[in-house]
Scaffold this active site. Structure first.
Site, PDB file in Angstrom:
ATOM      1  N   ASP A 460       0.746  -1.430   0.316  1.00  0.00           N
ATOM      2  CA  ASP A 460      -0.050   0.135  -0.405  1.00  0.00           C
ATOM      3  C   ASP A 460       0.686   1.328  -0.296  1.00  0.00           C
ATOM      4  O   ASP A 460       0.113   2.467  -0.037  1.00  0.00           O
ATOM      5  CB  ASP A 460      -1.147   0.101   0.914  1.00  0.00           C
ATOM      6  CG  ASP A 460      -1.969  -1.052   1.290  1.00  0.00           C
ATOM      7  OD1 ASP A 460      -1.798  -2.374   0.362  1.00  0.00           O
ATOM      8  OD2 ASP A 460      -3.155  -0.832   1.456  1.00  0.00           O
ATOM      9  N   GLU A 531      -5.507  -3.170  -6.818  1.00  0.00           N
ATOM     10  CA  GLU A 531      -6.421  -4.335  -5.953  1.00  0.00           C
ATOM     11  C   GLU A 531      -7.496  -3.256  -6.231  1.00  0.00           C
ATOM     12  O   GLU A 531      -7.750  -2.288  -5.668  1.00  0.00           O
ATOM     13  CB  GLU A 531      -6.052  -4.612  -4.638  1.00  0.00           C
ATOM     14  CG  GLU A 531      -5.423  -3.253  -3.683  1.00  0.00           C
ATOM     15  CD  GLU A 531      -5.450  -4.340  -2.392  1.00  0.00           C
ATOM     16  OE1 GLU A 531      -4.596  -4.482  -2.890  1.00  0.00           O
ATOM     17  OE2 GLU A 531      -5.490  -3.388  -1.145  1.00  0.00           O
TER      18      GLU A 531
END
Length: 877
Positions: A460, A531
């Site tokens: 992330d 994602e």
């Protein structure tokens, strides 16, 4: 016997030992590891199983437990790949953990707040001067003992260590013991389930990859690998270069002769190694003419080549090593828009992938694993992202064979990414060498697999510069041949030395309307997305009844905002289905029962997933192309209502067939944004002389509009625009668009049906949040619930592992989605299963024939159901 063959024998024994009996009655029989050197040929086996026991039940020390005379008769026998909780489940201590709230309510957490012991025995016929014990990593850390002596510590799930046990091994019985400490993903380099699932109560403490015993002569081959350079664009040749990592185990200079074959071409090299020296030997490049090239699924075959090496000292075999590899070329860079793209064998390929979840207890299940990767191919996906769950060797071997590109990497939101500010403790000086050793081990573990096309060193957020450089150094040492990517998100980039990730991660993760994907903001179909998806996937009714208690089943459809244990890990916003259920009721009508809720949910999942894949496919050639995305997620770690294309019991439902439909090799589709009809090709084969037909029907089945076009060609992979449907008046609130693509012989190539609304969804882009974008107006699809009941005629024939089913609509009502299910004699579903098509639309009088592949079965029952189908059953002939 060579260390390579010892490893092979060990892995085979590991797989056989997974079926160990569920209760401990006696100490395990000692396995036999031969230390006889005879030109590299000698027999050997591995340890056949482990025993585990809580340190709260054992007063003995590691020095005592690691003695062959220690009595382990009251310990739990487990397979050699077993976390503590997996071992207790195997032994019946915690049954039926995945049903209801058993994982929360029926597990004693105190069991896992103390260390646990792992113990096993092996035997040797006589001593060897060069034996090693390799521990692949421990969750979270382990103290390793052999024959009463502590060898050292292993820290971290992926930080493998090798111990020289030559001086400690004795002829006859030997014992190994490992004391495993409790794990905390925020403080340890362990495994975290983030918000994917309720975490395993033991935090996966234990050993879940193979512990190996190897032996060799004075020279050891620690590993071997191959680099390939493919001549582009014609593939007329490839240069193949082999490398061998060689270690001198002695205290004197040694000359080693390395010989073998790579891709059926001879290798020969003599090297001088100083005492104790370890180095990498590079062989001259070999030219392979007209090589058999490894391609991703849908683009070609997946041939594999072999590397075999033997190390000889003074004419005697000292060790052997080998590897399988593929010849292919992978480049990843940023396009003119700054978006990540992948070029394989000179061809830009749109990544259509899914996020992978290992089993919640990290159990090795080879047949289940193979089914899931075959599902991936059946879905038309070409890639899988592995965030922090880096799996076992079988996974990568299967991906190599099936042509599934892999994007492994470290995970977010825990010790692996402490600079994110999400609760992970900052790295201490001790942590850097653990992360460094983990990277070194995994780079070597993955480097030979053609399926592995890159590695994400961040998830992330991109790591800081010092961490990037540390990781890149280990990749270089390992001879890593693939791209290294800073993260699956733009957060923290551009950050030297890798720069921008070129990958967005802006959501959504929860429900958005189908037309969202055709927008131009946040997660819509443009660029590369690390994602994203529309969140909840409701399993089939059988699956729901198998995972939820009656109370939970009632809450699912009666109480939209009530938290469900089988969503995320219990934290907002993913602990409930409020957004999905609210949209379902507004668009399809308030559910009237659990079966009605499931039927409507399947339609919603089908249209939503299909739209996401179709929008990205249509835009693969746009001004800002959609270069790839990872659907979040492919599967689940345990039975879940969140994020999957097939449910945990391997039951394919609406999400699965929406994706499968969208990813047909040649596919006709409708665009939610501008009513255009296009043909998308997802394979390298050409398609010409096609005919496209579009029909628009009101909810009562009345034809409102029809148009067609002949002589269409599509360059594959590519997109061909066909025509645009006019803006029609007089449509019912809910209506159908039916598309059909045929070849020059009139045979069906692609069929596709949409249920749409004259009151479309309106996306409220201005109020987007990190996990979803709301709709200010919902489409009106309630007309589907008013369709008259339809009847069908079903005929089926089963031959071995194939069942052919023909369904005919014998009514005057449109069937938007006929759902086919095969059942065994006891009424349970026949799973796993792959269908050539399912959730099929049928117009009055129309019939369609499909085929199912499954385990060999005699005369299963075929069940046809759907939102307006009077359930029909027949027994296959």
């Amino acid at each position: 016997m060579s260390s390579l063959r010892v490893r092979v024998a060990l892995v085979l024994a590991v797989l056989l030992s997974l079926s160990v009996a569920p209760a401990a009655t006696a100490a395990p029989a000692a396995a036999d590891v031969s230390t006889v050197l005879s030109d590299g040929e000698s027999s050997s086996t591995s340890v056949r199983g482990w025993q585990i026991q809580s340190s709260a039940q054992v007063s003995a020390t590691g020095e005592e437990i690691s003695q062959s005379r220690f009595d382990g008769s009251r310990w739990y026998p487990v397979g050699p790949r077993s976390t503590v909780l997996a071992g207790l489940v195997q032994n019946g201590r915690y049954p039926n953990l995945f049903y209801g709230t058993n994982l929360r309510d029926n597990v004693n957490r105190a069991d896992f707040q103390v260390p646990w012991w792992y113990r096993t025995e092996f035997s040797v016929r006589d001593k060897s001067p060069n034996m090693t014990l390799k521990v692949p990593g421990v969750v979270s850390r382990g103290e390793v003992y052999l024959n009463g002596t502590k060898l050292g510590d292993v820290v971290g799930v992926y930080n493998a260590r090798e111990f020289d046990i030559s001086g400690l091994v004795k002829p006859g019985r030997n014992a190994v013991a490992i004391k495993v400490a409790p794990a905390d993903p925020q403080k340890d380099f362990a495994i975290s389930w983030i918000d994917w699932a309720q975490p395993a109560p033991d935090n996966n403490m234990g050993i879940w990859r193979d512990v190996e015993i190897t032996r060799s002569g004075p020279i050891s081959l620690l590993g071997s690998y191959v680099h390939t350079k493919l001549a582009l664009p014609g593939f007329e040749k490839a240069d193949v270069t082999a490398f061998a990592e060689v270690r001198n185990n002695t205290s004197s200079v040694q000359y080693v002769t390395l010989q073998g074959e790579v891709a059926n071409r001879g290798l020969y090299q003599v090297a001088r190694l100083n005492a104790g020296e370890t180095r990498t030997v590079e062989f001259p490049a070999q030219t392979v003419r007209n090589p058999r090239v490894w391609w991703p699924a849908q683009y070609g075959d997946q041939p594999m080549y072999q590397l075999d090496l033997t190390a000889k000292v003074n004419g005697r075999n000292s060790d052997r090593s080998g590897a399988m590899f593929g010849i292919r070329d992978v480049v990843s860079n940023l396009n003119a828009k700054g978006d990540r793209q992948f070029i394989v064998n000179g061809r830009q390929i749109q990544i259509r992938g899914g996020g992978w979840a290992s089993d919640l207890l990290l159990r090795t299940q080879p047949e289940r694993l193979e089914t899931q990767l075959k599902y991936t191919r059946d879905l038309g996906l070409n890639a899988i992202r592995l965030e922090g769950k880096l799996e076992t060797p079988e996974f990568y071997n299967l991906a190599d064979r099936l042509g599934i590109m892999l994007l492994p990497g470290w995970e977010c939101c825990d010790k692996w990414e402490p600079w994110t500010g999400w609760g992970g403790a900052d790295w201490t000086p001790e942590d850097y060498p653990i992360a460094q050793g983990s990277m070194a081990t995994q780079a070597k573990f993955l480097r030979n697999h053609p399926s592995v096309i890159a590695f994400f060193i961040g998830s992330d957020i991109s790591p800081p510069e010092n961490v990037q450089r540390m990781y890149l150094t280990e990749f270089q040492k390992a001879g890593w041949p693939n791209p290294v990517l800073p993260a699956a998100s733009l957060n923290g980039s551009p950050q030297p030395p890798l720069g921008s990730s070129g990958s967005k991660m802006e959501g959504p993760y929860d429900w958005v309307p189908p037309n969202y994907w055709y927008g131009d903001k946040v997660g819509a179909a443009f660029g590369f997305a690390g994602e994203l998806s529309a969140g909840h996937s409701i399993p089939a009714l059988d699956t729901i009844k198998g995972m939820l208690t009656p109370t939970e089943q009632e809450q699912l459809w009666r109480e939209p905002a009530t938290p469900q244990f089988h969503t995320g890990r219990g934290n907002e916003p993913f602990n409930n289905l409020n957004l999905f259920n609210t949209a379902l009721a507004n668009r399809y009508g308030t559910p009237t029962s659990l079966p009605d809720y499931v039927d409507k949910a399947q339609l919603a999942n089908y249209e939503q997933v299909r739209a996401q894949f179709e929008a990205n496919a249509r835009r693969m050639t746009a001004d800002r192309p959609a270069t790839g995305f990872i659907y979040w997620m492919l599967n689940n770690a345990w039975p879940s209502l969140n994020w999957h294309l097939y449910s945990h019991d391997l039951n394919p439902a609406g999400s699965y067939f929406g994706a499968k439909k969208a990813n047909e090799p040649i596919h006709i589709q409708y665009s939610y944004d501008d009513r255009s009809v296009v043909i998308v090709g997802q394979s390298p084969k050409s398609a010409n002389r096609l005919t496209a037909k579009a029909e628009v029907y009101n909810i009562d089945g009345k034809l409102v509009h029809s148009q067609e076009k002949h002589g269409i060609s599509v360059s594959l992979p590519g997109v061909a625009e066909v025509f645009t449907l006019p803006e029609l008046t007089g449509l019912s609130s809910t209506y159908f668009v039916r598309l059909k693509l045929t070849d020059s012989n009139g045979a069906d190539v692609s069929r596709n049906t949409y249920w749409l609304s004259s009151q479309p969804d309106v996306v409220d882009w201005a109020n987007s949040d990190w996990y979803y974008t709301p709709a200010s107006t919902y489409a009106d699809l309630k007309g589907l619930a008013t369709l008259p009941k339809a009847t069908v005629d079903v005929k089926a024939r089963t031959h071995g592992d194939k069942t052919t089913v023909t369904v005919r609509n014998t009514s005057k009502s449109v069937i938007p989605a006929a759902q086919l299910t095969l059942r065994k004699a006891d009424g349970s579903q026949l799973l796993p299963i792959t269908w050539s098509d399912n959730y099929m639309s049928l117009w009055p009088g129309e019939s369609i024939t499909v085929e199912a592949s499954h385990e060999p079965t005699r005369r299963p029952t075929v069940e046809v159901s759907g939102i307006n189908i009077s359930s029909s059953k027949t027994t296959a002939e």
